[in-house]
Design a protein around this motif. Structure first.
Motif, PDB file in Angstrom:
ATOM      1  N   UNK A 512     -41.030  92.586  28.977  1.00 26.89           N
ATOM      2  CA  UNK A 512     -41.207  92.808  27.538  1.00 26.89           C
ATOM      3  C   UNK A 512     -42.191  91.776  26.983  1.00 26.89           C
ATOM      4  N   UNK A 513     -43.315  92.206  26.411  1.00 25.25           N
ATOM      5  CA  UNK A 513     -44.286  91.248  25.865  1.00 25.25           C
ATOM      6  C   UNK A 513     -43.798  90.631  24.545  1.00 25.25           C
ATOM      7  N   UNK A 514     -43.935  89.313  24.433  1.00 26.82           N
ATOM      8  CA  UNK A 514     -43.495  88.630  23.195  1.00 26.82           C
ATOM      9  C   UNK A 514     -44.529  87.574  22.792  1.00 26.82           C
ATOM     10  N   UNK A 515     -45.781  87.988  22.732  1.00 19.76           N
ATOM     11  CA  UNK A 515     -46.824  87.029  22.344  1.00 19.76           C
ATOM     12  C   UNK A 515     -47.963  87.778  21.667  1.00 19.76           C
ATOM     13  N   UNK A 532     -33.053  98.483  13.467  1.00 22.40           N
ATOM     14  CA  UNK A 532     -33.731  97.653  14.469  1.00 22.40           C
ATOM     15  C   UNK A 532     -33.495  96.190  14.146  1.00 22.40           C
ATOM     16  N   UNK A 533     -33.728  95.371  15.138  1.00 19.46           N
ATOM     17  CA  UNK A 533     -33.776  93.928  14.860  1.00 19.46           C
ATOM     18  C   UNK A 533     -34.972  93.353  15.603  1.00 19.46           C
ATOM     19  N   UNK A 534     -35.650  92.400  14.964  1.00 22.04           N
ATOM     20  CA  UNK A 534     -36.875  91.878  15.576  1.00 22.04           C
ATOM     21  C   UNK A 534     -36.566  90.937  16.735  1.00 22.04           C
ATOM     22  N   UNK A 535     -37.331  91.065  17.796  1.00 23.10           N
ATOM     23  CA  UNK A 535     -37.250  90.106  18.909  1.00 23.10           C
ATOM     24  C   UNK A 535     -38.445  89.166  18.824  1.00 23.10           C
ATOM     25  N   UNK A 536     -39.616  89.776  18.546  1.00 22.79           N
ATOM     26  CA  UNK A 536     -40.808  88.950  18.299  1.00 22.79           C
ATOM     27  C   UNK A 536     -41.739  89.707  17.354  1.00 22.79           C
ATOM     28  N   UNK A 537     -42.132  89.037  16.285  1.00 27.60           N
ATOM     29  CA  UNK A 537     -43.143  89.593  15.387  1.00 27.60           C
ATOM     30  C   UNK A 537     -44.154  88.497  15.102  1.00 27.60           C
ATOM     31  N   UNK A 538     -45.438  88.775  15.185  1.00 24.02           N
ATOM     32  CA  UNK A 538     -46.435  87.738  14.932  1.00 24.02           C
ATOM     33  C   UNK A 538     -46.555  87.439  13.434  1.00 24.02           C
TER      34      UNK A 538
END
Lengths: 632, 42
Positions: A512-515, A532-538
């Motif tokens: 899973x990409x998180x960058x 939904x819940x955020x795992x990574x948002x820029x």
């Protein structure tokens, strides 16, 4: 001639001046074009549109004044190679070709937005050009049909002036193309008021996609008018047959366009919409095709649909390197329609539609269910079964009736008209509308959260992780239609359907990409709860919105899915929302009513034709027909 | 505030002349021609 020329120049100058005024006035006032648009972009775009419009109007005026002959010669050439009158052959070719260009641009653009997010500049995205050219071409096709004008004896044509009759199909195409094009500025107004709604089902997006989609039916009407006006008794040209099946396939493509979010696996509405939309598209499109085209008509239309969708998937995915475009097969549904038509003839289109709809809503639905597990990014789970079975069946039944009515209008004059109770058409339309409206309300579901533990798979800067998710309450996803980690807009699309370890505990199955620009979230839908819940948002300064970091472990609450997927949407004033929705609903309503009147005009015009002997029709038709009219 | 990249063709100042402009002008032309023909006919 000189006076006419002067008036023409004044007219064109005034019209173009009116067009340019707001742009230059605002630019001159020093109002900086906000949100990414530069003055040079505005000048460039306005200049190109002005030049193209001026050329089209000059051509139209010159053609009608008899000063140029090339448009007439072009129409004559189209007539010779197609067997249709030039006023139908040339515009339908322009519209058909433009539709192909537009549909390619549409699916490419949707994939591009899914993979990379918003555009950097107005003219910076190549996918916009085919949309621009295609939508213009659709409207242009209608305009050319109007300018060329039908023969006086074409009963469906609309009289515009002395000796000037616009083909009905041409007017409808122009209207559909016009609505689709006017959706773009309306979309900008919408974005300004309410922020960007990154969904295909934004009201103005529906206007654009729906306008282009419905123009396929308008094109079909034009072809029918052309065929009716062609020399009576003449052998049907192979090109006419080819265009008929292409029109049927295009209609099916148009009806399927609004399924786009499901095709890519990023729906923002309940999953049950997919079977409902599929059932409506299959029953309306395939029944209409079978009734109009005749034997194997549904299969022929389907073949064209599959060819185009297959090529589009190849072009968007492997060739252009974007996310895979999936599509429904409709094979079982087409075969069912053919099976029904084997027993129920085309001159009973409504009966054919009802029986086909019932079979499509059961057997066809089951077949698409299986196909969703073979290829669709979000296979249909048993959780949606009760609702999908009931609403899917109702939608297919209503769609079958609507398809029967469309088929009856398109065959008016060539087949005996099956009588129907007055309530049948509005009832079918209401049922279809209900099936679409019922799943529409959504919420954030019951209060729930997830504890997420991340394990690095790839180090920064292109960090990817594996995740373990513990839901609270544990049974939050027990009847989920989907439970995925979805990452998009960072250069691709990753949809990971989570592996269930035990009650309430799930694991990822992909990296899973998180960058970077990736937006990664845990998505859950069970019925009306779409969350939904955020795992990574820029970090997004333009909205503005802060970064949501992907820490090694965290606990976050589920929120309404739209809040994360449509970060750019600002909600806007509730005071403005109602009139905005009402205005767009009014536009769509006008557009559907006009299409309905168009189809009705096809029927009433055919009713007015002279009765002819029955000998040219097959025996079975002679028995049923109280009165039969000519024109194939 | 930094500029917000755009989702479709662009800002209303671009989309209005590019997309709606031609539709407006062509519709106007049809209406104008129709009225002129009717005047001449009568």
């Amino acid at each position: 001639m000189g006076r006419a020329k002067t008036r023409a120049v004044i007219f064109v100058s005034s019209a173009l001046g009116a067009l340019l005024t707001p742009t230059y006035a605002l630019a001159a006032n020093g109002t900086e074009p906000a949100r990414g648009a530069q003055l040079t972009d505005i000048l460039w775009g306005t200049g190109a549109a002005t030049a193209a419009t001026a050329f089209v109007i000059w051509t139209a005026m010159a053609h009608r004044a008899g000063r140029i002959s090339w448009l007439g010669r072009l129409a004559g050439f189209a007539e010779r190679v197609s067997g249709l009158p030039g006023w139908a052959a040339l515009p339908s070719a322009i519209t058909g070709g433009s539709l192909m260009i537009a549909v390619f641009g549409f699916y490419w653009d949707v994939a591009k937005h899914i993979d990379t997010g918003r555009d950097p500049s107005p003219f910076g995205t190549p996918a916009h050009y085919p949309i621009l050219v295609g939508l213009f071409g659709i409207a242009l096709g209608g305009f050319v049909a109007i300018v060329l004008g039908a023969d006086k004896n074409v009963r469906t044509a609309v009289r515009l002036g002395e000796g000037w009759y616009a083909p009905l199909g041409g007017l409808l195409i122009f209207m559909c193309g016009g609505f689709a094009l006017s959706g773009f500025p309306l979309d900008d107004v919408w974005h300004t008021l309410f922020g960007q709604d990154v969904t295909l089902w934004g009201p103005t997006h529906v206007l654009m996609v729906g306008g282009a989609g419905l123009s396929t039916l308008a094109m079909w009407v034009l072809l029918v008018e052309g065929r009716s006006a062609a020399a009576s008794g003449a052998q049907e040209h192979w090109m006419v047959r080819l265009r008929a099946l292409m029109a049927g396939g295009a209609f099916l493509l148009g009806l399927s366009a609004l399924q786009g979010e499901f095709d890519y696996g990023v729906p923002q509405f309940q999953l049950v919409f997919q079977p409902i939309l599929l059932m409506i598209a299959a029953s309306v499109g395939l029944v209409a095709a079978r009734v109009k085209i005749g034997r194997l008509g549904a299969v022929q239309a389907l073949a064209f649909y599959l060819l185009v969708r297959g090529l589009l998937s190849l072009a968007v995915g492997p060739v252009l390197g974007r996310s895979t475009l999936h599509f429904p097969l409709y094979i079982a549904e087409a075969l069912l329609v053919e099976l029904v038509a084997w027993r129920i003839p085309r001159d009973r289109p409504l009966t054919l539609g009802v029986v086909s709809g019932a079979l499509i809503g059961t057997v066809g639905l089951a077949a698409e269910w299986g196909w969703s597990h073979l290829w669709m990014p979000l296979p249909w789970p048993s959780a949606i079964l009760p609702e999908a079975a009931v609403l899917g069946f109702a939608a297919a039944l209503a769609g079958g009736v609507l398809g029967g009515f469309v088929g009856r209008a398109l065959t008016a004059g060539s087949l005996p008209r099956q009588a129907a109770p007055r309530w049948l058409l509005p009832a079918a339309a209401l049922v279809a509308l209900f099936c679409i409206a019922f799943p529409m309300p959504m919420n954030s579901g019951s209060s729930a959260s997830a504890s997420v533990t991340l394990r690095d798979l790839t180090p920064p800067p292109n960090r990817t992780v594996a995740a373990t998710i513990k839901l609270s309450p544990r049974d939050t996803a027990s009847h989920a239609d989907w439970l995925t980690i979805t990452s998009w807009q960072g250069g691709g699309l990753v949809i990971d359907r989570l592996h269930r370890v035990s009650e309430g505990i799930y694991r990822t199955t992909k990296a899973i990409p998180v960058s970077g620009k990736w937006k990664t979230m845990l998505r859950l839908e069970n019925g009306r709860g779409v969350r939904a819940l955020p795992i990574y948002l820029p970090e997004d300064q333009a909205i503005p919105a802060p970064e949501v970091p992907a820490q090694a472990s965290f606990t976050r609450d589920f929120v309404r899915d739209k809040k994360i997927l449509q970060r750019e949407a600002v909600g806007g004033s509730a005071f403005l929302q109602l009139p905005a929705y009402l205005l767009l609903a009014l536009i769509v309503g006008v557009w559907l009513v006009v299409m309905g009147f168009g189809l009705r005009r096809l029927e009433t015009a055919a009713d007015g034709r002279t009765e002819q002997p029955l000998q040219h029709l097959p025996r079975r038709f002679r028995k049923r027909a109280g009165r039969v009219v000519t024109h194939a | 505030m930094s500029s917000l990249p755009i989702a479709h063709m662009g800002h209303v100042l671009i989309d209005l002349p590019i997309f709606f402009g031609p539709v407006f002008v062509l519709t106007l032309w049809i209406v104008w021609q129709t009225r002129r023909d009717k005047r001449r006919g009568s």
